[in-house]
Design an enzyme around this catalytic site. Structure first.
Site, PDB file in Angstrom:
ATOM      1  CG  HIS A 153      24.908   4.581  25.603  1.00  0.00           C
ATOM      2  ND1 HIS A 153      23.644   4.971  25.269  1.00  0.00           N
ATOM      3  CD2 HIS A 153      25.442   5.635  26.267  1.00  0.00           C
ATOM      4  CE1 HIS A 153      23.414   6.199  25.726  1.00  0.00           C
ATOM      5  NE2 HIS A 153      24.493   6.629  26.325  1.00  0.00           N
TER       6      HIS A 153
ATOM      7  CG  ASP B  81      23.274  10.807  26.201  1.00  0.00           C
ATOM      8  OD1 ASP B  81      23.765   9.709  25.879  1.00  0.00           O
ATOM      9  OD2 ASP B  81      22.822  11.045  27.334  1.00  0.00           O
TER      10      ASP B  81
ATOM     11  CD  GLU C 136      24.476   5.122  29.482  1.00  0.00           C
ATOM     12  OE1 GLU C 136      25.214   5.775  30.232  1.00  0.00           O
ATOM     13  OE2 GLU C 136      23.422   5.616  28.993  1.00  0.00           O
ATOM     14  CD  GLU C 137      20.621   7.429  27.966  1.00  0.00           C
ATOM     15  OE1 GLU C 137      20.540   7.648  29.182  1.00  0.00           O
ATOM     16  OE2 GLU C 137      21.241   8.177  27.179  1.00  0.00           O
TER      17      GLU C 137
ATOM     18  CG  ASP D  55      27.343   8.547  27.436  1.00  0.00           C
ATOM     19  OD1 ASP D  55      26.634   8.994  26.517  1.00  0.00           O
ATOM     20  OD2 ASP D  55      26.869   7.928  28.400  1.00  0.00           O
TER      21      ASP D  55
ATOM     22  CG  HIS E   3      18.566  12.273  28.695  1.00  0.00           C
ATOM     23  ND1 HIS E   3      18.571  11.556  29.867  1.00  0.00           N
ATOM     24  CD2 HIS E   3      19.695  11.899  28.040  1.00  0.00           C
ATOM     25  CE1 HIS E   3      19.653  10.793  29.919  1.00  0.00           C
ATOM     26  NE2 HIS E   3      20.358  10.996  28.830  1.00  0.00           N
TER      27      HIS E   3
END
Lengths: 755, 755
Positions: free
Chosen positions: B388, B398, B436-437, B465, B563
């Site tokens: 993603h 990420d 995606e998140e 990922d 994140h």
């Protein structure tokens, strides 16, 4: 005398000119096509060699043509007659030793005829039987004074063919046992509208015995509705208007004609709303597989009936009706009995009707018989031909006319292969299903077990349940197969000399003559296959394109002796197909030609352009009309209508895109360079139909998975398109419209090269 | 100072010997394999000619080998670095203009890199955002007297990379807006067992604000459980024990190390129990498609949270906890903050906590980016590589470490094709997923739309990922792919020189070193892919065999800066992969080698014998044990146990048959005479995995359709096998055992030649 009645019957079916006087010819040779076996053989061998060397399409077409003719020629009517007699020696209800012997005979003959891998495919399923030694009876009585009583059996008429002591038992499969005494209400055909009429006339069915005329529609739906109205038992009778239309004098009924004799009854299943073993919906009934319900739960779910039901003859119906009180039945409820039809309830002198049904539920092994001819080019692509072999009694029309023909088709294939060294390109499967009569059980369990293999490998399923009658071909299929079936039917010579003389030389011509499509004038009317035979699970559960065909009269009512003990070979040979089995032969020829088309066509003969057009022109407009007709009662209803219109608009757009995409796809067919590329095209063709399966099932019916063609819960024999969209309380289901939309989206993607 | 901390961090990861003193080398050339491009090129051309002439397998293997090496060589780390910087210039949450610009950049680079058919695949879906101008805040106060207050943002630390004014907003996606004031209860990690402990200690969560440690497990499950216990709001904090294990002094955290700085928080989604757009489960969110629920219904169904939730830093957690009343938390609940963890509720001096969450729900267009390299032999068989691209902030680990690598893989393929005239045999698809998140929305809507095409044509889906950390490969896949991934990993040089010096020359060796399988000693431990990334819908909804891999530390806790806004290229280049992106390179090499294996193998490298053995040895025995452990409390329970034992027995038998059948099938592989026959074999191999999809979904979760591997409703990150069999109130579900049985039956039939 017999001859005269035969003649009359043939006149009735339009097979004889009224002033023509021809004796029935019992063993004339078949109406032979011009055949020169040796020359054809040499020619075909020669052309084969050319093809082996890689020569192109015109030669291939010529070979296909020769093979087609050879296959048709190689069907031998005497074999069909012999097989029919062998398979109908005994009554053979599913799950009995007698029926197992029939299965063994089929397996033996198929093996002798050269099919490969012949074997039983078996399941353990719930069935239901009468108690053979204790017939089900009905009496009209007042206390101990009996006015009329049945002995519960059809009398033997032709001892040579009908000698089994238990053949005559009158019963309906799945009826629970029980003794019921009560008053009668006449419910006509037990349609929703009939019960509505009774309500308007203030005739209450609750606590009464429902007397129901067979007429049209599935008997299981009739019993279900009567039970829902509170009836305590059901009597299903065959009205002379349908089964003895020329009168009930001895010389006007069987064995002098094919009309129902005095004590004849129609047997059958009265299950409701499902296919297959009632205790293992969706899963195959194999050892160790969980039974998701028991008999009592199946009754509570409305699948098995909770009230006793019995089929009665028109003689018995007459005895009841002539004693009936109550108002006259509406004019269009009056039938062929020579009396006034009254609604009841109650009989003269306070007489009551008592019916006594003995029955047992038993778990039994059923055996489908399978065999195949392995394809030379694509052994993993299957063309499946199927017919069931279990019968309510002897089954010489339903179903073993079909079984005998299927068996001879196997013979013709293997004989042709031996003569020519030709072999079908794709694998041809032969299936003889068990326990169809109970609720398509054998085929349904098979489809449930082999679901994925079928979806991956089955090109088509072609069903021929039986020859019903002798007037014309009828055929049900989906729009995408219209072309291929029309082409095949045009290749089959008309079995009726009279029809030929009328300028209708092929099977197709008579079919088109009797069933012209009112909207699409250029073709015969073909309905969507319904829930009436073994094609249903293939279409509705697996999304395989199917064909179901038969020979029939041109009436909505089935043939008079349907499911009676008088379906024995005499009926086929002398009352239905007396011109040396010309109809059995023509039916076999159509079947084999269809099989050959699907097996040999390099690009599968499935025309999705016709499907796209049907969706655009025939299936979506009624949805739009239904939406247009909704009356908004408040603001939220108005919003819902706006949303529905938006959805319908998008489905229409999607359908147009589908059509465009199919056109682009079809243009690529001729560009495929080799069989590897053609395989890829064919994979995509096959994928289209699978898109119309909604795996969660429609409206809580887990077996009704076809988005367009699933059977309506309200009418198991109907073939209303997109029943689920309309079948809701809210009239139109927004969710179901989206499911249709999604299926068309899926079908569009299916033929694309990439995401 | 920076250098010393970098060193310490590297020591921590075992990438440096403690006594070794090496400066980080920022732009060294990649660890080059011995390469002689010209010779290889000439050789490969020569061998190609031989193959064109039809020469056999050994030559083919040699070519495959050369292509494999060439593909790996053609990955350029400088390109990866450049792509990474380009893709992470701005924060790019799904549905925003910024994220659309990232999608456009991907599409542009992919097109430049030579991918075919690059396009957006778009859906309209529900998303949720903070109100960027109004940060979400928390204060500790008594009436109007404020003791502590957050400003709701992470501070910018590296202005060059983190300059966006809204990057720092602390928020959790799907939190409803709301202001909540109340007392705090500390709920540890909010597992079922944690709430059980609270009950035993008589601490009531109802009406309180739940303070929850991130720890392990999916945050959406934590919020759901707290809401279920009656909490009015949730605070999720990162404990220093996990994110600042070396201490929270300035020089021990980011940017000096990769540990979380003082105000850092972990963002993320708190949806529960579903993938994809919350309003269109099962169907793709295209125009005109019915929304089966609205936001309020999704809340009532427990899918979207009804209570506000906020992520807080360990600094804020400290401010709350140091004021907390109530009993000491259990010993194993104590964490890395330098104070005693108490359960609450209530703070000193009757202070209260008030959190204020601003958020909006919006329907937005999301865009997956797709492109492909058309296969030369089988263009209609797809090997899909996916990652993603949407991020919570800048996303340099990420997910865009993965996006950059995937983009360079495309480059390597097309470069190799130009250099050699080789082209992959099967089509290789490149997918960059959006949203995606939020809950795997882009990939899920795609799989829903293209379900059937995927099931027909997708050979495998390989997900990466992101790079999480730098210690070792970890990889999740199904048993049938164990062989192929092990073979691939053995071909990839170890990116760590230290590991090489330890005698572990390949990626495989380090992986095996850190994750040996305790039961099957000869291989690394590989878990079943779970719900954590975009492979989930491919596996759980479509039954495609998937691989999900990453580079990681060897801890169950994710990397500290996960994140947070500090995931910018500096992190990749200086704190995670400082040896000139050796890890990015090795990861790309593994991905490309896996893709090549699936594209080039004549027989697909999917080993179902391993699946059969796993079922027999690992999956069925726990079911038998569970049945054995049931205590019968009455006669009907005893009967149920007898039935369960019978079912388990039959599943075992079926599994043995499956194994036998696979062995017979495998023996035929070498007999395939040509690619047409191999295609048929490969079709059957592909069919096996589809059999483990139960289309009605497990236990009322319509998206969890994988019979063996679907994610447990109770733990979205787990990969418990056959969760549905165990996940019932009755402990063991007889129906689910039959569904497992049926899947194995289907898989057995899938590889058979005929019914």
């Amino acid at each position: 005398m017999e001859t005269r009645n035969l003649r009359r019957r043939r006149q009735e079916y339009g097979l004889l000119e009224a002033n023509q006087d021809v004796e029935p010819s019992k063993h004339k040779p078949p109406p032979s096509m011009p055949i020169l076996p040796t020359i054809i053989f040499l020619m075909s061998m020669f052309i084969f060699i050319i093809v082996v060397l890689g020569y192109a399409t015109t030669e291939k077409t010529a070979i296909n043509d020769l093979i087609s003719r050879r296959l048709m020629e190689n069907i031998d009517v005497d074999n069909i007659k012999n097989y029919l007699r062998e398979l109908t020696k005994e009554p053979h209800v599913a799950g009995t030793d007698e029926n197992r012997r029939v299965a063994e005979a089929i397996a033996r003959i198929w093996t002798e005829n050269g099919l490969e891998g012949v074997h039983f495919n078996s399941y353990n399923v719930l069935l239901n039987y009468p108690v053979w030694e204790k017939p089900n009876t009905l009496k009209i009585h007042k206390g101990f004074e009996t006015f009329y009583q049945t002995n519960g059996t059809e009398p033997m008429i032709l001892p040579d063919e009908q000698g089994d002591p238990f053949a005559g038992i009158q019963w309906l499969a799945w009826s629970p046992p029980g003794q019921v005494t009560g008053d009668i209400v006449f419910c006509n055909e037990a349609r929703d509208s009939d019960f509505q009429t009774l309500k308007e006339l203030e005739i209450n069915v609750t606590g009464k015995i429902a007397l129901i005329r067979y007429g049209t529609g599935f008997r299981g739906d009739k019993v279900k509705r009567a039970q829902h109205e509170g009836a305590t038992a059901v009597l299903l009778y065959s009205d002379p208007a349908e089964v003895a239309a020329e009168g009930i004098d001895e010389d006007k009924v069987y064995p002098h004609t094919a009309w129902m004799p005095h004590e004849g009854v129609q047997r059958g299943s009265i299950i409701h709303g499902m296919f297959g073993d009632p205790l293992t919906p969706v899963l195959p009934s194999k050892p160790g597989i969980y039974r998701s319900r028991d008999i009592e739960q199946a009754k509570r779910n409305g699948i098995l009936p909770s009230i006793p039901a019995l089929p009665i003859s028109y003689t018995t119906a007459f005895e009841i009706m002539k004693r009936m009180n109550g108002p006259l039945a509406p004019k269009d409820w009056q039938g062929g009995l020579k009396l006034d039809y009254r609604l009841g309830h109650g009989l003269h002198n306070d007489a009551k009707v008592t019916l006594e049904v003995h029955s047992i539920y038993e778990t039994k092994t059923i055996n489908n018989v399978l065999g195949y001819i392995k394809g030379a080019e694509e052994p993993d692509r299957f063309v499946i031909l199927g017919n069931h072999y279990d019968a309510w009694v002897y089954g010489s029309l339903d179903p073993n006319s079909g079984t005998a023909i299927l068996t001879e088709i196997a013979n013709s294939f293997t004989k042709t292969m031996k003569e020519t060294s030709w072999r079908p390109a794709r694998t041809i499967f032969f299936a003889a299903w068990d326990a169809e009569e109970y609720s398509l059980i054998g085929s349904t369990e098979f489809v449930e077990e082999y679901l994925q293999m079928l979806q991956q490998r089955a090109v088509t399923y072609i069903n021929m349940d039986c020859i019903h009658d002798n007037k014309t071909l009828t055929l049900a299929t989906t729009p995408s197969l219209h072309d291929v079936v029309i082409q095949a039917a045009k290749r089959i010579p008309n079995p009726s000399k009279e029809e030929q003389q009328q300028g209708r030389p092929t099977l197709y011509d008579t079919w088109y003559h009797y069933y012209p499509d009112e909207k699409y004038k250029h073709r015969p009317w073909m309905k969507i296959p319904s829930g009436n035979s073994d094609q249903a699970p293939f279409q509705n559960f697996a999304g395989i394109p199917v064909i179901d065909f038969a020979f029939k009269n041109n009436s909505p009512i089935d043939y008079p002796l349907y499911h009676s003990m008088y379906e024995t070979p005499f009926l086929n040979e002398h009352l239905v197909d007396w011109d040396n089995f010309a109809i059995h032969l023509a039916t076999g020829r159509l079947w084999i030609e269809l099989a050959r088309s699907f097996s040999e066509s390099e690009i599968l003969p499935i025309n999705h352009l016709a499907l796209a057009e049907a969706i655009i022109d025939d299936y979506i407009p009624p949805v739009q009309q239904a939406v247009n007709s909704i009356k908004p009662f408040d603001q939220s209803a108005e919003a819902a209508i706006v949303q529905l219109n938006d959805q319908v608009h998008h489905v229409q757009q999607m359908s147009l895109t589908f059509k465009e995409t199919i056109l682009e796809f079809t243009a690529k067919f001729s560009k495929a360079k080799n069989r590897f590329e053609r395989r890829s095209i064919n994979d995509r063709i096959m994928a289209v139909d699978r898109c119309f399966i909604n795996p969660v099932g429609m409206l809580g019916a887990p077996q009704s998975r076809h988005v367009l063609f699933s059977v309506s819960d309200k009418d198991s024999y109907s073939s209303r398109v997109m029943a689920a969209v309309f079948d809701t309380d809210a009239k139109i289901s927004a969710r179901q419209i989206s499911i249709v939309h999604y299926s068309i989206l899926c079908a569009t993607n299916a033929v694309k090269e990439f995401f």
